[in-house]
Write a protein that holds these residues in place. Structure first.
Motif, PDB file in Angstrom:
ATOM      1  N   MET A   1     -46.009 -37.840  53.461  1.00 44.32           N
ATOM      2  CA  MET A   1     -44.609 -38.102  53.189  1.00 44.32           C
ATOM      3  C   MET A   1     -43.779 -36.970  53.790  1.00 44.32           C
ATOM      4  N   SER A   2     -42.717 -37.335  54.473  1.00 44.31           N
ATOM      5  CA  SER A   2     -41.775 -36.353  55.001  1.00 44.31           C
ATOM      6  C   SER A   2     -41.063 -35.662  53.839  1.00 44.31           C
ATOM      7  N   ARG A   3     -40.725 -34.402  54.009  1.00 46.80           N
ATOM      8  CA  ARG A   3     -40.051 -33.649  52.947  1.00 46.80           C
ATOM      9  C   ARG A   3     -38.551 -33.562  53.167  1.00 46.80           C
ATOM     10  N   ARG A   4     -38.063 -34.010  54.360  1.00 51.06           N
ATOM     11  CA  ARG A   4     -36.647 -33.864  54.674  1.00 51.06           C
ATOM     12  C   ARG A   4     -36.236 -34.956  55.654  1.00 51.06           C
ATOM     13  N   ALA A   5     -35.070 -35.521  55.420  1.00 47.24           N
ATOM     14  CA  ALA A   5     -34.502 -36.512  56.338  1.00 47.24           C
ATOM     15  C   ALA A   5     -33.067 -36.085  56.655  1.00 47.24           C
ATOM     16  N   VAL A   6     -32.688 -36.181  57.934  1.00 48.50           N
ATOM     17  CA  VAL A   6     -31.378 -35.708  58.386  1.00 48.50           C
ATOM     18  C   VAL A   6     -30.746 -36.757  59.288  1.00 48.50           C
ATOM     19  N   ARG A   7     -29.428 -36.887  59.169  1.00 47.89           N
ATOM     20  CA  ARG A   7     -28.662 -37.764  60.064  1.00 47.89           C
ATOM     21  C   ARG A   7     -27.310 -37.115  60.328  1.00 47.89           C
ATOM     22  N   GLU A   8     -26.858 -37.182  61.549  1.00 47.28           N
ATOM     23  CA  GLU A   8     -25.538 -36.673  61.903  1.00 47.28           C
ATOM     24  C   GLU A   8     -24.678 -37.813  62.405  1.00 47.28           C
ATOM     25  N   VAL A  54     -24.964 -43.475  52.953  1.00 45.93           N
ATOM     26  CA  VAL A  54     -25.745 -42.868  54.036  1.00 45.93           C
ATOM     27  C   VAL A  54     -26.877 -42.029  53.444  1.00 45.93           C
ATOM     28  N   LEU A  55     -26.567 -41.265  52.408  1.00 43.51           N
ATOM     29  CA  LEU A  55     -27.606 -40.462  51.760  1.00 43.51           C
ATOM     30  C   LEU A  55     -28.724 -41.342  51.208  1.00 43.51           C
ATOM     31  N   ARG A  56     -28.364 -42.504  50.653  1.00 46.03           N
ATOM     32  CA  ARG A  56     -29.383 -43.413  50.112  1.00 46.03           C
ATOM     33  C   ARG A  56     -30.324 -43.895  51.212  1.00 46.03           C
ATOM     34  N   GLY A  57     -29.783 -44.112  52.397  1.00 44.86           N
ATOM     35  CA  GLY A  57     -30.635 -44.474  53.527  1.00 44.86           C
ATOM     36  C   GLY A  57     -31.646 -43.382  53.860  1.00 44.86           C
ATOM     37  N   LEU A  58     -31.225 -42.121  53.738  1.00 43.87           N
ATOM     38  CA  LEU A  58     -32.148 -41.010  53.978  1.00 43.87           C
ATOM     39  C   LEU A  58     -33.200 -40.921  52.882  1.00 43.87           C
ATOM     40  N   VAL A  59     -32.800 -41.175  51.643  1.00 39.02           N
ATOM     41  CA  VAL A  59     -33.757 -41.189  50.534  1.00 39.02           C
ATOM     42  C   VAL A  59     -34.830 -42.244  50.804  1.00 39.02           C
ATOM     43  N   PRO A  80     -13.134 -35.733  56.447  1.00 39.38           N
ATOM     44  CA  PRO A  80     -12.084 -36.468  57.161  1.00 39.38           C
ATOM     45  C   PRO A  80     -12.613 -37.390  58.249  1.00 39.38           C
ATOM     46  N   ALA A  81     -11.797 -38.378  58.583  1.00 37.68           N
ATOM     47  CA  ALA A  81     -12.103 -39.272  59.705  1.00 37.68           C
ATOM     48  C   ALA A  81     -12.267 -38.440  60.972  1.00 37.68           C
ATOM     49  N   GLY A  82     -13.260 -38.803  61.770  1.00 40.32           N
ATOM     50  CA  GLY A  82     -13.483 -38.151  63.047  1.00 40.32           C
ATOM     51  C   GLY A  82     -14.229 -36.830  62.976  1.00 40.32           C
ATOM     52  N   GLU A  83     -14.533 -36.354  61.789  1.00 40.75           N
ATOM     53  CA  GLU A  83     -15.196 -35.050  61.624  1.00 40.75           C
ATOM     54  C   GLU A  83     -16.714 -35.254  61.623  1.00 40.75           C
ATOM     55  N   PRO A  84     -17.447 -34.631  62.550  1.00 39.45           N
ATOM     56  CA  PRO A  84     -18.909 -34.759  62.548  1.00 39.45           C
ATOM     57  C   PRO A  84     -19.513 -34.191  61.266  1.00 39.45           C
ATOM     58  N   LEU A  85     -20.415 -34.956  60.674  1.00 39.39           N
ATOM     59  CA  LEU A  85     -21.049 -34.605  59.408  1.00 39.39           C
ATOM     60  C   LEU A  85     -22.562 -34.588  59.561  1.00 39.39           C
ATOM     61  N   ARG A  86     -23.211 -33.709  58.803  1.00 42.90           N
ATOM     62  CA  ARG A  86     -24.680 -33.690  58.729  1.00 42.90           C
ATOM     63  C   ARG A  86     -25.076 -34.084  57.312  1.00 42.90           C
ATOM     64  N   PHE A  87     -25.853 -35.135  57.211  1.00 42.05           N
ATOM     65  CA  PHE A  87     -26.370 -35.652  55.945  1.00 42.05           C
ATOM     66  C   PHE A  87     -27.822 -35.203  55.813  1.00 42.05           C
ATOM     67  N   VAL A  88     -28.183 -34.636  54.656  1.00 39.84           N
ATOM     68  CA  VAL A  88     -29.554 -34.168  54.436  1.00 39.84           C
ATOM     69  C   VAL A  88     -30.025 -34.621  53.064  1.00 39.84           C
ATOM     70  N   ALA A  89     -31.230 -35.168  53.027  1.00 37.46           N
ATOM     71  CA  ALA A  89     -31.944 -35.466  51.780  1.00 37.46           C
ATOM     72  C   ALA A  89     -33.248 -34.683  51.863  1.00 37.46           C
ATOM     73  N   LEU A  99     -39.619 -38.382  41.940  1.00 38.77           N
ATOM     74  CA  LEU A  99     -39.352 -37.243  42.808  1.00 38.77           C
ATOM     75  C   LEU A  99     -37.869 -36.925  42.786  1.00 38.77           C
ATOM     76  N   ARG A 100     -37.525 -35.646  42.598  1.00 39.45           N
ATOM     77  CA  ARG A 100     -36.135 -35.202  42.707  1.00 39.45           C
ATOM     78  C   ARG A 100     -35.845 -34.915  44.170  1.00 39.45           C
ATOM     79  N   ILE A 101     -34.693 -35.362  44.619  1.00 41.11           N
ATOM     80  CA  ILE A 101     -34.295 -35.166  46.010  1.00 41.11           C
ATOM     81  C   ILE A 101     -32.901 -34.557  46.030  1.00 41.11           C
ATOM     82  N   ARG A 102     -32.768 -33.423  46.723  1.00 43.31           N
ATOM     83  CA  ARG A 102     -31.471 -32.770  46.882  1.00 43.31           C
ATOM     84  C   ARG A 102     -30.692 -33.468  47.992  1.00 43.31           C
ATOM     85  N   LEU A 103     -29.406 -33.678  47.764  1.00 40.15           N
ATOM     86  CA  LEU A 103     -28.532 -34.388  48.688  1.00 40.15           C
ATOM     87  C   LEU A 103     -27.400 -33.469  49.121  1.00 40.15           C
ATOM     88  N   THR A 104     -27.134 -33.419  50.427  1.00 43.97           N
ATOM     89  CA  THR A 104     -26.052 -32.578  50.928  1.00 43.97           C
ATOM     90  C   THR A 104     -25.398 -33.235  52.129  1.00 43.97           C
TER      91      THR A 104
END
Length: 125
Positions: A1-8, A54-59, A80-89, A99-104
């Protein structure tokens, strides 16, 4: 199992508008650029539920088919609109139930955290 999932990604105003139509949450802070320009944010900002989607998709990447038992999130800064974001689970402690999963969510440009929290997910059995 992967321990981290990221999407930008960066949401557009069209994304906010589409989410508002689907969810029924058409608060002007999300969909009215003229209104939002006069607020402390200065422009439209993402719905919290959109960020959580989006975070749920990473979970799902971490625990495929997992059943969400609980979730708690806070929104210390706007996305804000247009601002690049990094999603991490990121997988944390195992519990009796799952399993507890931290979301940021972080704005990539300035490193400001815009959403943080935790979810607990039971594995698919």
């Amino acid at each position: 199992m992967s321990r981290r999932a990221v999407r930008e990604l960066a949401f557009s105003q069209a994304d906010f508008d589409a989410f508002a139509r689907l969810s029924g949450d058409d608060n002007p802070i999300h969909v009215d650029p003229d209104f939002s320009a006069r607020t402390r944010f200065g422009r439209t900002v993402a719905h919290g539920a959109l960020l959580c989607s989006v975070l749920r998709g990473l979970v799902e990447e971490l625990v495929p088919g997992g059943r969400q038992l609980s979730q708690s999130t806070m929104y210390p800064a706007p996305s804000p609109a247009g601002e690049p974001l990094r999603f991490v689970a990121e997988a944390g402690d195992e519990t009796d139930a799952g399993l507890r999963i931290r979301l940021t969510v972080t704005r990539i440009g300035d490193g400001e955290v815009t959403c943080q929290g935790e979810t607990e997910v039971a594995p698919c059995r």
